[in-house]
Design a protein around this motif. Structure first.
Motif, mmCIF file in Angstrom:
data_model
loop_
_atom_site.group_PDB
_atom_site.id
_atom_site.type_symbol
_atom_site.label_atom_id
_atom_site.label_comp_id
_atom_site.label_asym_id
_atom_site.label_seq_id
_atom_site.Cartn_x
_atom_site.Cartn_y
_atom_site.Cartn_z
ATOM 1 N N UNK A 155 0.838 -1.206 0.000
ATOM 2 C CA UNK A 155 0.000 0.000 0.000
ATOM 3 C C UNK A 155 0.869 1.251 0.000
ATOM 4 N N UNK A 156 2.008 1.210 0.711
ATOM 5 C CA UNK A 156 2.897 2.364 0.742
ATOM 6 C C UNK A 156 3.443 2.671 -0.646
ATOM 7 N N UNK A 157 3.808 1.619 -1.372
ATOM 8 C CA UNK A 157 4.336 1.798 -2.731
ATOM 9 C C UNK A 157 3.243 2.368 -3.641
ATOM 10 N N UNK A 158 2.043 1.780 -3.557
ATOM 11 C CA UNK A 158 0.949 2.225 -4.428
ATOM 12 C C UNK A 158 0.594 3.687 -4.144
ATOM 13 N N UNK A 159 0.413 4.017 -2.839
ATOM 14 C CA UNK A 159 0.064 5.399 -2.488
ATOM 15 C C UNK A 159 1.171 6.360 -2.886
ATOM 16 N N UNK A 160 2.421 5.945 -2.687
ATOM 17 C CA UNK A 160 3.555 6.801 -3.032
ATOM 18 C C UNK A 160 3.588 7.106 -4.519
ATOM 19 N N UNK A 161 3.307 6.078 -5.345
ATOM 20 C CA UNK A 161 3.293 6.293 -6.798
ATOM 21 C C UNK A 161 2.165 7.239 -7.182
ATOM 22 N N UNK A 162 1.018 7.097 -6.505
ATOM 23 C CA UNK A 162 -0.105 7.997 -6.791
ATOM 24 C C UNK A 162 0.280 9.433 -6.443
ATOM 25 N N UNK A 163 0.931 9.619 -5.269
ATOM 26 C CA UNK A 163 1.349 10.969 -4.858
ATOM 27 C C UNK A 163 2.367 11.525 -5.851
ATOM 28 N N UNK A 164 3.346 10.684 -6.232
ATOM 29 C CA UNK A 164 4.371 11.148 -7.175
ATOM 30 C C UNK A 164 3.725 11.602 -8.472
ATOM 31 N N UNK A 165 2.683 10.876 -8.903
ATOM 32 C CA UNK A 165 2.008 11.250 -10.145
ATOM 33 C C UNK A 165 1.213 12.544 -9.955
ATOM 34 N N UNK A 166 0.536 12.664 -8.802
ATOM 35 C CA UNK A 166 -0.343 13.830 -8.597
ATOM 36 C C UNK A 166 0.450 15.127 -8.455
ATOM 37 N N UNK A 167 1.644 15.048 -7.830
ATOM 38 C CA UNK A 167 2.383 16.301 -7.663
ATOM 39 C C UNK A 167 3.203 16.621 -8.902
#
Lengths: 173, 121
Positions: A155-167
Motif C-alpha cells: 500500500x505504501x508503494x501504491x500510495x507513493x506512486x499515486x502521490x508522485x504522479x499527482x504532484x
C-alpha cells in the motif's frame, strides 16, 4: 452579565487545511466499505492527502490534516475513543514522527514513494505494538509483523506512486 | 496501469523499497512460526499442551523440585530447573521442532509442529 461574543475568524490557511482534511475524511469513509482479507490491513488512501500536504505545505500542515482526519473520521464512523480510534491515532502519530525526519531527506533522491513507504511501516508497526502491549497482552502478535509490514509495503508503494504522479503529472500513454 | 508510473520513483525510492522488502523477507524467515503446539511431559505423562503464542509461565513439579517453563513472544524455554548440570536451561529458547529434556527432574518440553487444526484471525 453582559453577553460576550467570541468570533473566530478562520484564516485562508485554516480553510485550506479544513478542505484538505475533508478530502482525507472522505477517503477514509470510502475505504471502510471495501472488504479486506485481514483486519487492520487497509489501503490507507487518506495518506495520499497527508503526503501531498507534507510535500507542498510542510510538516505542521500535515499534522493538522492528519489529526483532523483521525478525529473527524472516528466521529463519522462512531469509533471515537474506542480501541479502533486509539490504534488509528497511534499509527497516525508514529507515521507523522517518521515523516518529520524523512522530509529532511534530499528530494533529489528521495521522492514521495520513500516517504509513503516509511510512513506505512511506522503506522503498522506502531499499531501492532500498541495492540500487542495494550489490547492483547496475553498473545504474542509479533509473529504477524512480517505479514502486516508486507501489506504496508504494497500500500505504501501504491500510495507513493499515486502521490508522485499527482504532484508531477505526466501523460501515461 | 502504465509502467510510466514507475518514473515517479527516484534512486533513493528504489533503495527504500528494496531494502524494506529485504527486511520483511528476513523478518518473515526469522519470525517464530504462527502455530505450534508445545507438549510438556512429566515422567512420560503429558503434563500440559500449550500454544507458543500464549505468553505464560508453567511450573512443573518433579522428583527434584519445580521446573519452570516460560512461553514468551512466540517462543518457549526452560527458565529454571533444579537439575545439577542445567542442560535444558542452557539450551535457551527452543526453535520449532526442538525439544528440551530435563532428565534429572524427568521433564521434557517438545515444540512439535503438528500442523493446523484451525486458523481463525
Amino acid at each position: 452579565m453582559t453577553a460576550s461574543v467570541i468570533e473566530l475568524i478562520p484564516s485562508e490557511a485554516d480553510r485550506h487545511i479544513a478542505a484538505l482534511a475533508a478530502v482525507a475524511v472522505g477517503l477514509t469513509l470510502i475505504e471502510t466499505v471495501v472488504p479486506l482479507p485481514l483486519p487492520g490491513v487497509k489501503p490507507g488512501l487518506a495518506n495520499i492527502v497527508t503526503l501531498i500536504v507534507l510535500w507542498r505545505w510542510g510538516w505542521r500542515a500535515a499534522v493538522w490534516v492528519t489529526l483532523l482526519r483521525i478525529v473527524a473520521g472516528a466521529l463519522a464512523l462512531g469509533t471515537f475513543l474506542t480501541p479502533t480510534f486509539i490504534l488509528s491515532l497511534s499509527g497516525g502519530l508514529a507515521s507523522l514522527l517518521i515523516l518529520a525526519l524523512a522530509i529532511h531527506l534530499p528530494r533529489r533522491w528521495f521522492g514521495p514513494v520513500s516517504l509513503s513507504l516509511l510512513a506505512g511501516f511506522a503506522h503498522i508497526a506502531a499499531q501492532l505494538g500498541v495492540a500487542n502491549v495494550w489490547l492483547m497482552p496475553q498473545v504474542s502478535l509479533m509473529g504477524l509483523l512480517p505479514i502486516f509490514l508486507g501489506a504496508a509495503w504494497l500500500t505504501g508503494l501504491a500510495n507513493g506512486l499515486i502521490v508522485a504522479f499527482l504532484i508531477n503529472p505526466k501523460p501515461l500513454v | 496501469m502504465s509502467w510510466r508510473l514507475l518514473t515517479g520513483l527516484r534512486a533513493g525510492d528504489w533503495a527504500v523499497a528494496l531494502l524494506g522488502l529485504a527486511a520483511i523477507v528476513i523478518l518473515a524467515t526469522q519470525a517464530p512460526v504462527l502455530t505450534g503446539r508445545v507438549v510438556i511431559r512429566q515422567a512420560g505423562q503429558v503434563f500440559m499442551e500449550g500454544d507458543v503464542r500464549l505468553n505464560q509461565t508453567i511450573r512443573v513439579p518433579g522428583p527434584l523440585g519445580v521446573t519452570v517453563v516460560e512461553f514468551r513472544a512466540g517462543r518457549v524455554r526452560v527458565a529454571a530447573d533444579p537439575s545439577p548440570r542445567q542442560i535444558c536451561v542452557r539450551q535457551g529458547w527452543l526453535r520449532a521442532g526442538e525439544a528440551a529434556v530435563c532428565l534429572p527432574n524427568r521433564v521434557s518440553v517438545e515444540w512439535g509442529q503438528l500442523g493446523y487444526d484451525s486458523l481463525g484471525y
